[in-house]
Design an enzyme around this catalytic site. Structure first.
Site, PDB file in Angstrom:
ATOM      1  N   GLU A  83       0.842  -1.203   0.000  1.00  0.00           N
ATOM      2  CA  GLU A  83       0.000   0.000   0.000  1.00  0.00           C
ATOM      3  C   GLU A  83       0.877   1.253   0.000  1.00  0.00           C
ATOM      4  O   GLU A  83       0.527   2.276  -0.587  1.00  0.00           O
ATOM      5  CB  GLU A  83      -0.886   0.025   1.255  1.00  0.00           C
ATOM      6  CG  GLU A  83      -1.944  -1.060   1.310  1.00  0.00           C
ATOM      7  CD  GLU A  83      -2.619  -1.115   2.681  1.00  0.00           C
ATOM      8  OE1 GLU A  83      -3.798  -1.475   2.716  1.00  0.00           O
ATOM      9  OE2 GLU A  83      -1.970  -0.828   3.703  1.00  0.00           O
ATOM     10  N   ASP A 106     -12.504  -3.682  -2.086  1.00  0.00           N
ATOM     11  CA  ASP A 106     -13.496  -4.755  -2.152  1.00  0.00           C
ATOM     12  C   ASP A 106     -14.817  -4.276  -1.559  1.00  0.00           C
ATOM     13  O   ASP A 106     -14.837  -3.326  -0.775  1.00  0.00           O
ATOM     14  CB  ASP A 106     -12.985  -5.981  -1.381  1.00  0.00           C
ATOM     15  CG  ASP A 106     -12.552  -5.610   0.036  1.00  0.00           C
ATOM     16  OD1 ASP A 106     -11.357  -5.286   0.219  1.00  0.00           O
ATOM     17  OD2 ASP A 106     -13.397  -5.600   0.934  1.00  0.00           O
TER      18      ASP A 106
HETATM   19  N1  SAH Z   1      -2.392  -9.494   2.610  1.00  0.00           N
HETATM   20  C1  SAH Z   1      -3.591 -10.230   2.935  1.00  0.00           C
HETATM   21  C2  SAH Z   1      -4.739  -9.358   3.280  1.00  0.00           C
HETATM   22  C3  SAH Z   1      -4.325  -8.281   4.171  1.00  0.00           C
HETATM   23  S1  SAH Z   1      -5.504  -7.915   5.366  1.00  0.00           S
HETATM   24  C4  SAH Z   1      -3.890 -11.108   1.793  1.00  0.00           C
HETATM   25  O1  SAH Z   1      -3.011 -11.288   1.004  1.00  0.00           O
HETATM   26  O2  SAH Z   1      -4.988 -11.582   1.688  1.00  0.00           O
HETATM   27  C5  SAH Z   1      -6.242  -6.568   4.680  1.00  0.00           C
HETATM   28  C6  SAH Z   1      -5.596  -5.227   4.854  1.00  0.00           C
HETATM   29  O3  SAH Z   1      -6.313  -4.387   4.004  1.00  0.00           O
HETATM   30  C7  SAH Z   1      -5.731  -4.621   6.246  1.00  0.00           C
HETATM   31  O4  SAH Z   1      -4.645  -3.769   6.513  1.00  0.00           O
HETATM   32  C8  SAH Z   1      -7.055  -3.859   6.188  1.00  0.00           C
HETATM   33  O5  SAH Z   1      -7.007  -2.603   6.851  1.00  0.00           O
HETATM   34  C9  SAH Z   1      -7.319  -3.659   4.691  1.00  0.00           C
HETATM   35  N2  SAH Z   1      -8.618  -4.150   4.177  1.00  0.00           N
HETATM   36  C10 SAH Z   1      -8.959  -4.085   2.865  1.00  0.00           C
HETATM   37  N3  SAH Z   1     -10.202  -4.565   2.675  1.00  0.00           N
HETATM   38  C11 SAH Z   1     -10.678  -4.950   3.897  1.00  0.00           C
HETATM   39  C12 SAH Z   1     -11.913  -5.521   4.335  1.00  0.00           C
HETATM   40  N4  SAH Z   1     -12.905  -5.787   3.506  1.00  0.00           N
HETATM   41  N5  SAH Z   1     -12.041  -5.809   5.654  1.00  0.00           N
HETATM   42  C13 SAH Z   1     -11.045  -5.541   6.505  1.00  0.00           C
HETATM   43  N6  SAH Z   1      -9.865  -4.999   6.144  1.00  0.00           N
HETATM   44  C14 SAH Z   1      -9.656  -4.682   4.856  1.00  0.00           C
END
Ligand code: SAH
Length: 276
Positions: free
Chosen positions: A47, A234
């Site tokens: 990010e 998302d």
């Molecule tokens: N790297 C992981 C996902 C990271 S967790 C993977 O590869 O799947 C998600 C990160 O993005 C967190 O820092 C959170 O703040 C943010 N984020 C994005 N969409 C989110 C959602 N729907 N719910 C919670 N956090 C979300």
């Protein structure tokens, strides 16, 4: 003997007065005339990378933070202000970024202590809500921060659990940026079981993520103004699995942040807090 005790107590009292005034002076010193130092807290390296590159920030090879905190600090100038972008760093033993409220709060605490920012900013990706008009790629400037996974059904603690905190007042920034406005709700899970869905609705959330309320908790402690900029990766109430949608859109959302955050920083740099 008694006289000694009285003298000792008097000395102790004057020491307390001196210490008290020193602490007060340190606090007062922190009240800025204008925004000269900004700390931007970002959870994930992916990010932060486009933003760091865009702003031409340099990594501080020797961490300004105390202890074994894995946070990484990138510093440089934006207009009249010094900007520090702080990523939470890798989680020791897991090989992934330290997402979630605990690492975010630790980084924010150290940032407030060591960098003494006049303004704290949290930038990152997040989930949006179709029901709130959210679409992938949207950028939100938070109005308030709440928690949706701290359910403590005891009077007083219930309110603490939600932990509602307002974002720093910034009407001129809002008008100039034209971003969407809404409540950012924080929890420590990427998925969204029904119990969280209900809490998100009760929080009137437009944005769901995993860090902002933890940082708001620290910002309140230090009395440091706090704002957050979130790009939507998302749609929580959409048809696609969050995980897939998140990964698919992470790059695009990081670009949206790269476009949005420098504009915010350029606007706030050097301005008085009351002008934001
Ligand atoms: N790297 C992981 C996902 C990271 S967790 C993977 O590869 O799947 C998600 C990160 O993005 C967190 O820092 C959170 O703040 C943010 N984020 C994005 N969409 C989110 C959602 N729907 N719910 C919670 N956090 C979300």
């Amino acid at each position: 003997m008694r006289r000694d005790l009285i003298e000792f107590a008097a000395n102790l009292a004057s020491l307390a007065v001196v210490l008290g005034s020193l602490i007060k002076r340190r606090r007062l010193k922190r009240k800025p005339m204008s925004v000269k130092t900004i700390a931007v807290i970002v959870a994930m390296e992916a990010e932060a990378a486009p933003l760091i590159e865009h702003l031409g920030l340099k990594k501080q090879e020797k961490s300004p933070f105390a202890g074994p905190l894995p946070a990484v600090v990138f510093s440089g100038a934006v207009g009249d202000a010094t900007v520090h972008v702080c990523t939470n760093g890798p989680a020791r033993g897991f090989g992934v970024d330290s997402v979630g409220t605990v690492p975010a709060a630790l980084t924010a605490y150290q940032a407030c202590e060591a960098l003494e920012p006049d303004l704290l900013v949290n930038a990152g990706t997040a989930g949006g809500f179709k029901a709130k008009g959210g679409v992938v790629g949207d950028v939100y400037l938070a109005t308030a921060f709440k928690n949706h996974d701290r359910r403590i059904q005891i009077p007083g603690f219930d309110v603490y659990g939600v932990g509602a905190a307002d974002a720093a007042a910034c009407p001129n920034l809002r008008a100039a940026m034209g971003f969407k406005a809404g409540v950012v709700s924080t929890g420590n899970s990427l998925d969204c079981p029904d119990v969280d869905r209900d809490a998100l609705a009760a929080n009137d959330a437009s944005v769901k993520e995993m860090e902002a309320a933890g940082i708001a908790h620290v910002a309140a402690m230090f009395d440091t103004p706090f704002i957050a900029v979130k790009a939507i990766t998302d749609i929580v109430d959409g048809d696609k699995p969050t995980h897939d949608e998140f990964l698919q859109n992470l790059g695009a959302a990081a670009k949206a942040l790269q476009a949005a955050v420098p504009k915010v920083l350029e606007f706030v740099a050097g301005k008085k807090l009351a002008e934001l």
